[in-house]
Design a protein around this motif. Structure first.
Motif, PDB file in Angstrom:
ATOM      1  N   VAL A 122       1.382  -1.473  -0.188  1.00 26.74           N
ATOM      2  CA  VAL A 122      -0.273  -0.249  -0.145  1.00 26.74           C
ATOM      3  C   VAL A 122       1.113   1.332  -0.007  1.00 26.74           C
ATOM      4  N   ALA A 123       1.754   1.280   0.932  1.00 32.06           N
ATOM      5  CA  ALA A 123       3.100   2.780   0.680  1.00 32.06           C
ATOM      6  C   ALA A 123       3.258   3.064  -1.073  1.00 32.06           C
ATOM      7  N   LEU A 124       3.821   1.229  -1.291  1.00 33.51           N
ATOM      8  CA  LEU A 124       4.225   1.279  -2.885  1.00 33.51           C
ATOM      9  C   LEU A 124       2.878   2.265  -4.186  1.00 33.51           C
ATOM     10  N   GLY A 125       2.029   1.073  -3.483  1.00 36.25           N
ATOM     11  CA  GLY A 125       0.720   1.538  -3.869  1.00 36.25           C
ATOM     12  C   GLY A 125      -0.034   3.492  -4.284  1.00 36.25           C
ATOM     13  N   SER A 126       0.467   3.738  -3.336  1.00 37.09           N
ATOM     14  CA  SER A 126       0.442   5.469  -3.132  1.00 37.09           C
ATOM     15  C   SER A 126       1.127   6.032  -3.413  1.00 37.09           C
ATOM     16  N   LEU A 127       1.780   5.872  -4.049  1.00 35.14           N
ATOM     17  CA  LEU A 127       3.179   6.605  -4.886  1.00 35.14           C
ATOM     18  C   LEU A 127       2.802   6.411  -6.670  1.00 35.14           C
ATOM     19  N   LEU A 337       7.461   5.465   5.544  1.00 36.12           N
ATOM     20  CA  LEU A 337       8.125   6.718   6.186  1.00 36.12           C
ATOM     21  C   LEU A 337       8.749   7.159   5.133  1.00 36.12           C
ATOM     22  N   ALA A 338       9.286   5.720   4.939  1.00 37.49           N
ATOM     23  CA  ALA A 338      10.791   6.201   3.986  1.00 37.49           C
ATOM     24  C   ALA A 338      10.252   6.498   2.717  1.00 37.49           C
ATOM     25  N   LEU A 339       9.358   5.259   2.012  1.00 38.94           N
ATOM     26  CA  LEU A 339       9.423   5.985   0.678  1.00 38.94           C
ATOM     27  C   LEU A 339       8.737   6.746   0.184  1.00 38.94           C
TER      28      LEU A 339
END
Length: 479
Positions: A122-127, A337-339
């Motif tokens: 999800v963190a990646l898919g938010s970018l 936080l990092a991505l």
């Protein structure tokens, strides 16, 4: 000695919603400072949104409609193109929190909602722009409607279920996993059995929603279905055990190692009807994609919908294991936080002289170089055979005044641009751009002359690019 008051489960649910809001605010606040170019698929989805239709070459239409709505409200800047995706993930997290609360109570609901919002995938898919994002939201809504219909008959929830399935199919055909898993769930868990009338209403609503896309496919050589079958690629029929291992290992990356391990541990609780339900809504999807991985490979995200029910089960397991829960959140939050921070230095963060995010940098630079060559040559038409080049040309040079086309091909088109924007016949010359190769002229056609050759030193393609001055006669010798 004072006794310790038990934790308020309602407060835990509220904290979960606050966590969803906080992580979403973090993502949205950093979007304006993202230094990455639009990825090839991102630029393609934006371009689809400029030409609204009921279907497109490789995907159903929903992602294009969403981007078009956002850019109409704002602009064609990357911020507005990317904005809907972290917001949709937040909506999915909230929906999943209510699913988990209905099954296990408010504390598990809060864990599940916050857990989904912080998943690495999800963190990646938010970018990045992905059809999985609206698909997951539709799947989560369908789960909530299914649970409600298992409790009592309801015309409203039946319509909601059908709408979720239909809209999910307009996002990605992987939504077909829902009725397959739901049928299995109905066999093993009474709570998943819904009234025949409600099932019929849901099926009718879903069919009405997806029917225009079916009609579009019928009138466009079944383009999307053709592309989906090509991706599956079952023609060789071999056994790829390494591909299966990579796919299964990738699931730990999708959910984070602690949460996915907790899901696997939870499958031992099959005496609990809620566990059987969640297993039925996740395991068949993982099994089907595992078969695909064994035959011809599969990306880890192809089983993304399985992680909704899986995460609810993982949250129920971790509720009574606070140390493991804290560890799981710590790992996943660190990625979250990092991505977004990494995108702020996408064009400058190097290790041993190489850009770490090189796949997401350099597309626009190639397009600007093409524009400069076209101006120097006095040519107003640019042609390419390469989907990645075309995707960024259409986006980066959208206000340049250049006419952009795909190289015309015989037979079934290899991508959207060749399907909808092939070079038409006519007089004059064009600038043909490729990754070094001259155009493939048809018999009797006049070949072009190379006018530029360059190699980017960093970015997504540190390979040769070439531009040729080519008469249209190259492709239309009889024109």
């Amino acid at each position: 000695m004072p006794t310790r008051r038990p934790a308020d489960p309602t407060r835990a649910f509220a904290l979960g919603l606050i966590a969803i809001a906080a992580i979403t605010l973090w993502r949205v606040a950093l979007l304006p400072f993202d230094r990455a170019d639009l990825f090839v698929d991102d630029a393609q989805y934006w371009f689809w949104g400029q030409e609204l239709a009921w279907g497109y070459y490789s995907k159903p239409p929903l992602i294009a409609w969403i981007i078009r709505a956002s850019t109409t409200i704002g602009s064609d800047a990357p911020f507005w193109i990317r904005l809907p995706f972290p917001l949709m993930h937040a909506a999915t997290a909230v929906t999943l929190a209510f699913v988990a609360r209905r099954l296990f109570g408010p504390r598990v609901g809060g864990i599940a909602g916050a857990g989904f919002a912080t998943l690495p995938a999800v963190a990646l898919g938010s970018l990045l722009l992905s059809t999985d994002t609206p698909l997951l939201l539709a799947f989560a809504v369908a789960l909530r409607a299914q649970i409600a219909l298992g409790e009592r008959r309801s015309l409203g929830w039946a319509i909601a279920l059908g709408a979720a399935v239909g809209i999910g199919l307009l996002a990605k055909y992987a939504m077909i996993y829902f009725p397959i898993a739901a049928a299995i769930a109905a066999l093993v868990a009474p709570r998943a059995r819904i009234a025949l009338r409600d099932a019929g209403v849901a099926a009718l609503v879903a069919l009405l929603i997806v029917a225009p896309n079916i009609a579009w496919n019928m009138s466009n050589q079944l383009a999307t279905l053709h592309h989906t079958a090509d991706n599956a690629d079952w023609r060789d029929g071999g056994l790829d055990l390494a591909g299966l291992a990579a796919f299964l290992g990738g699931q730990f990356g999708v959910a984070g190692p602690v949460f996915f391990t907790a899901y696997l541990a939870g499958l031992a609780r099959l005496r609990d009807e809620r566990t059987r339900y969640l297993a039925a809504m996740s395991l068949p999807i993982l099994a089907l994609v595992s078969v695909q991985a064994t035959i011809s490979g599969a990306n880890a995200n192809w089983a993304a919908t399985a992680h909704l029910a899986a995460l609810v089960l993982a949250a129920a397991v971790l509720e009574t294991r606070p140390r493991w829960l804290a560890t799981g959140f710590a790992l996943n939050v660190a990625v979250c936080l990092a991505l977004p921070l990494a995108t702020l230095v996408a064009d400058s963060w190097k290790v041993d002289g190489t850009l770490v995010l090189h796949r997401y940098v350099g597309q626009a630079a190639v397009s600007r170089q093409v524009h400069a060559v076209a101006q120097a040559q006095g040519l107003g038409v640019v042609v390419s055979d390469n989907r990645a080049i075309l995707a960024d040309l259409f986006y980066t040079l959208r206000d340049s005044g250049l006419a952009i086309y795909a190289e015309p091909v015989d037979g079934f088109p290899p991508h959207h641009y060749a399907q909808k924007h092939p070079l038409p016949p006519g007089p004059g010359e064009v600038l043909y751009v490729s990754r070094g190769e001259p155009p493939a002229c048809r018999p009797g056609g006049t070949p072009g002359v190379e006018v530029a050759h360059w190699r980017p030193t960093q970015g997504y393609a540190t390979i040769d690019f070439a531009a040729f001055r080519v008469p249209r006669n190259c492709w239309f010798p009889d024109g």
